[in-house]
Design an enzyme around this catalytic site. Structure first.
Site, PDB file in Angstrom:
ATOM      1  N   ALA A 339       0.886  -1.138   0.197  1.00  0.00           N
ATOM      2  CA  ALA A 339       0.038  -0.005   0.222  1.00  0.00           C
ATOM      3  C   ALA A 339       0.912   1.078   0.091  1.00  0.00           C
ATOM      4  O   ALA A 339       2.014   1.085   0.586  1.00  0.00           O
ATOM      5  CB  ALA A 339      -1.062  -0.060   1.283  1.00  0.00           C
ATOM      6  N   GLU A 340       0.580   2.204  -0.635  1.00  0.00           N
ATOM      7  CA  GLU A 340       1.401   3.435  -0.982  1.00  0.00           C
ATOM      8  C   GLU A 340       1.930   3.993   0.381  1.00  0.00           C
ATOM      9  O   GLU A 340       2.882   4.829   0.151  1.00  0.00           O
ATOM     10  CB  GLU A 340       0.521   4.361  -1.910  1.00  0.00           C
ATOM     11  CG  GLU A 340      -0.689   4.818  -1.265  1.00  0.00           C
ATOM     12  CD  GLU A 340      -2.015   4.352  -2.005  1.00  0.00           C
ATOM     13  OE1 GLU A 340      -2.793   4.555  -2.239  1.00  0.00           O
ATOM     14  OE2 GLU A 340      -1.811   2.815  -2.249  1.00  0.00           O
TER      15      GLU A 340
END
Length: 662
Positions: A339-340
């Site tokens: 996830a970023e």
């Protein structure tokens, strides 16, 4: 040139002798002056310095100060209601907002859309990197991220409304390539969050779900001559924190606020989940399987794009279902989900806890995660499909007067090796049923999602096609691929009528594949698809081997499956790469034991085989223990006027090959 320090900093020095850097939230925010640029940390509902933000709101409502602030943040920070950045949505308090995502801050969004504040939407990863560049004294953040999208100054330059006039993005060129140059600016005050602070302001984050860009923000503010405020849960004595645990050194921190428990939840929906911070690992069996329906159909088709050992990004919303399907199919152990904001490995969370994860391998700073993403580290990204057009452009950021913002979408979609956009075919009341492996539309959605021109370009199909990026668009009823000419319809769900259910619900007519195939029927059945077996198949490059001693080419298709036309293209390209450099033809032998192929792709496959035979083979034999496969392949080869030469055992095939050799 060194920036002068914030004038209040020196005045606080004498008051810190006894209590170090510990102050109340009310004391801390009084350093903020009219016109300051304020940077606040957080991601969705995670890691928000809620107590300090509330204190700033109260100060403004009581005194009318500070005024005309510029607010900077990376991801949307709020709960879609009142918390997070929504506290700051007061006309007069803010003059300008520069944000990566606006969907969770409807009160700020309302000010922007009413032209009450200047507003910019820049890529989330770019803003994360800007903090580091500001800290380093660089005048611009230079990146290809945003080219061809609404951030490009040839389009909108990231400006949200009419009152926003200053250009923060410029087009530049190096070595014949285009880049965007994002203007940096001083950070006067950074408001951050950690878990523990000592009296000297050293900050640890042991109970935080994410570390985000806190260190870069602190350094940006400090080196801008600004002020750094950190909200924490608890205070420790001097020299009691492990230096390896310190995420923000005390030399960067000006004051610390110890928050009350109600304002220091780990996320706005989870008081404290030790799995999020990596304190414990939890059984993955606790994940529930998705019920059969539209979302699962889409997620299942998307999951067929997975490859073993891939590094994957999952966007918020519909893409989250891919993790659920991967869990049900027992293939999560063969993938690395990310996830970023910095989560690597494990299982990313959804909903308002999006960005956190359980059972992670690592949690790194957000700027470093975007270094990895921007540099092409992602093998595949699954992102939402809100609106698409004839050129393959995507819009997920703005719809009429609704401003969602791009978040990390631009960074991720532009730089992942493969991109899969997934969403329902229409929106607003769509209702479907799946019966006996057939899809049925019970009620069509009110809004078309495939339009002639998207309202805003968040992903540029033209830029992606130019660089040869692999892009797929998946819905419950059909699948498209990106080509140089725009969208190509390649698959259709069982039970769908192409004219009634697809083309009539689009504002443009896409290209249609010459051999349109039916989507894999396993997607529409209740039992698991058996994805694990396919995912663990021997890689294609290991299945094709040339043996120089006897000039023989071995093709091992045992247990191999072909469900997509690009699988056929990959076979031809791989074989050609091995055989073309030889400069002479070879004898070939092919193992078809437990080989599977989509029936509608058989002719395309045989056409490819015919080309390989004519280009590279002196002779070829094939074998399989399956009488049905011998018959099916044999009939198809004969139709193409290719000698079948299919045998029951490898011994028979090899003996026949010796006869065929010149």
């Amino acid at each position: 040139m060194t920036q002068p320090r914030h004038p209040i900093i020196s005045n606080l020095a004498s008051s810190r002798v006894k209590k170090g850097k510990i102050v109340s939230a009310k004391e801390a925010i009084r350093v903020i002056r009219n016109g300051d640029t304020l940077a606040i940390s957080g991601f969705v509902t995670t890691g928000i310095p809620e107590e300090i933000i509330q204190a700033l709101q109260c100060e403004f409502l009581e005194t009318g100060k500070p005024r005309d602030l510029t607010l900077v943040y990376t991801a949307g920070i709020g709960d879609r209601k009142d918390k997070g950045m929504n506290h700051l949505a007061h006309e007069g308090l803010l003059k300008r907002v520069i944000g990566g995502h606006w969907g969770l801050v409807p009160k700020l969004q309302k000010l922007a859309m009413a032209n009450r504040i200047e507003a910019y939407n820049l890529p989330q990863g770019v803003i994360a990197h800007m903090y580091r560049d500001i800290a380093a004294g660089k005048p611009r953040t230079i990146s290809p991220v945003g080219l061809g999208t609404f951030v490009d100054p040839r389009l909108e330059g990231g400006k949200v409304n009419a009152c926003t006039t200053e250009d923060l993005v410029e087009l530049i060129e190096f070595d014949g390539k285009e880049y965007l140059a994002y203007k940096t600016f001083p950070i006067h005050v950074a408001i951050l969050r950690g878990t523990t602070a000592d009296l000297d302001g050293n900050i640890t984050m042991e109970k935080e779900a994410l570390t985000l860009e806190a260190q870069a923000m602190a350094m940006a503010a400090h080196n801008s001559g600004g002020f750094v405020i950190v909200q924490v849960e608890r205070i420790a004595e001097r020299n009691s924190l492990s230096p390896r645990a310190v995420k923000i050194p005390g030399i960067l921190v000006d004051c610390v606020v110890q928050a009350s428990p109600e304002n220091h939840w780990q996320t706005l929906s989870s008081f404290y989940n030790p799995a999020y911070s990596g304190e414990i690992r939890v059984p993955s069996q606790s994940m529930e399987d998705m019920p059969m329906g539209l979302r699962k159909v889409i997620a299942r088709r998307a999951a067929l794009e997975l490859r073993a050992n891939s590094v994957v990004n999952l966007g918020i919303g519909m893409p989250e279902g891919v993790a659920s399907v991967a869990h049900e199919e027992k293939v999560l152990d063969y993938l690395t989900l990310t996830a970023e904001p910095g989560v690597i490995g494990g299982i990313p969370s959804g909903g308002l806890d999006f960005g956190t994860g359980i059972n992670t391998d690592a949690i790194i700073d957000q700027p470093s995660q975007f270094d990895f993403y921007d540099g092409g580290g992602l093998d595949i990204a699954f992102l939402g499909l809100a609106q698409a057009d004839r050129f393959g452009n995507l819009n997920v950021s703005r719809f009429g007067e609704s401003l969602t913002g791009a978040g990390g979408f631009i960074n991720i979609s532009q730089n992942s090796k493969r991109v899969v956009f997934l969403g329902s075919f229409t929106a607003g009341g769509l209702d479907v049923s799946i019966d006996n492996g057939q899809l049925r539309i019970l009620q069509e959605g009110k809004s078309k999602k495939f339009v002639r021109d998207v309202e805003q370009i968040t992903f540029s199909g033209k830029v992606a096609a130019k660089k040869g990026q692999h892009v797929v668009y998946i819905t419950e009823r059909c699948v498209f691929q990106l080509t140089d000419q725009g969208l190509l319809l390649t698959e259709i769900a069982p039970g769908m009528d192409i004219e009634k259910d697809i083309l009539s619900q689009m504002d443009f007519r896409p290209q249609i594949a010459e051999k349109l195939i039916t989507m894999d029927t396993r997607i529409f059945l209740t039992e698991p698809m058996g994805l694990k077996k396919e995912l663990l198949e021997l890689p294609l490059a290991h299945r094709l081997q040339y043996q120089s001693e006897d000039n023989t080419f071995f093709v091992n298709f045992e247990g191999f499956s072909i469900w997509r036309e690009e699988d056929i293209l990959e076979i031809e390209e791989t074989a050609s790469a091995i055989l073309a450099p030889l400069g002479h033809k070879v004898a070939a032998i092919v193992n078809y034991d437990n080989f599977r192929i989509h029936p509608e792709l058989l002719d395309t496959y045989i056409e490819m085989v015919d080309r390989l035979v004519k280009r590279f083979y002196t002779g070829v034999t094939r074998y399989t223990t399956s009488a049905f496969m011998r018959m099916k392949l044999g009939d198809a080869l004969i139709r193409r006027q290719v000698a079948p030469h299919i045998y029951e055992s490898p011994e028979e095939a090899r003996k026949a090959l010796e006869i065929l050799k010149p």
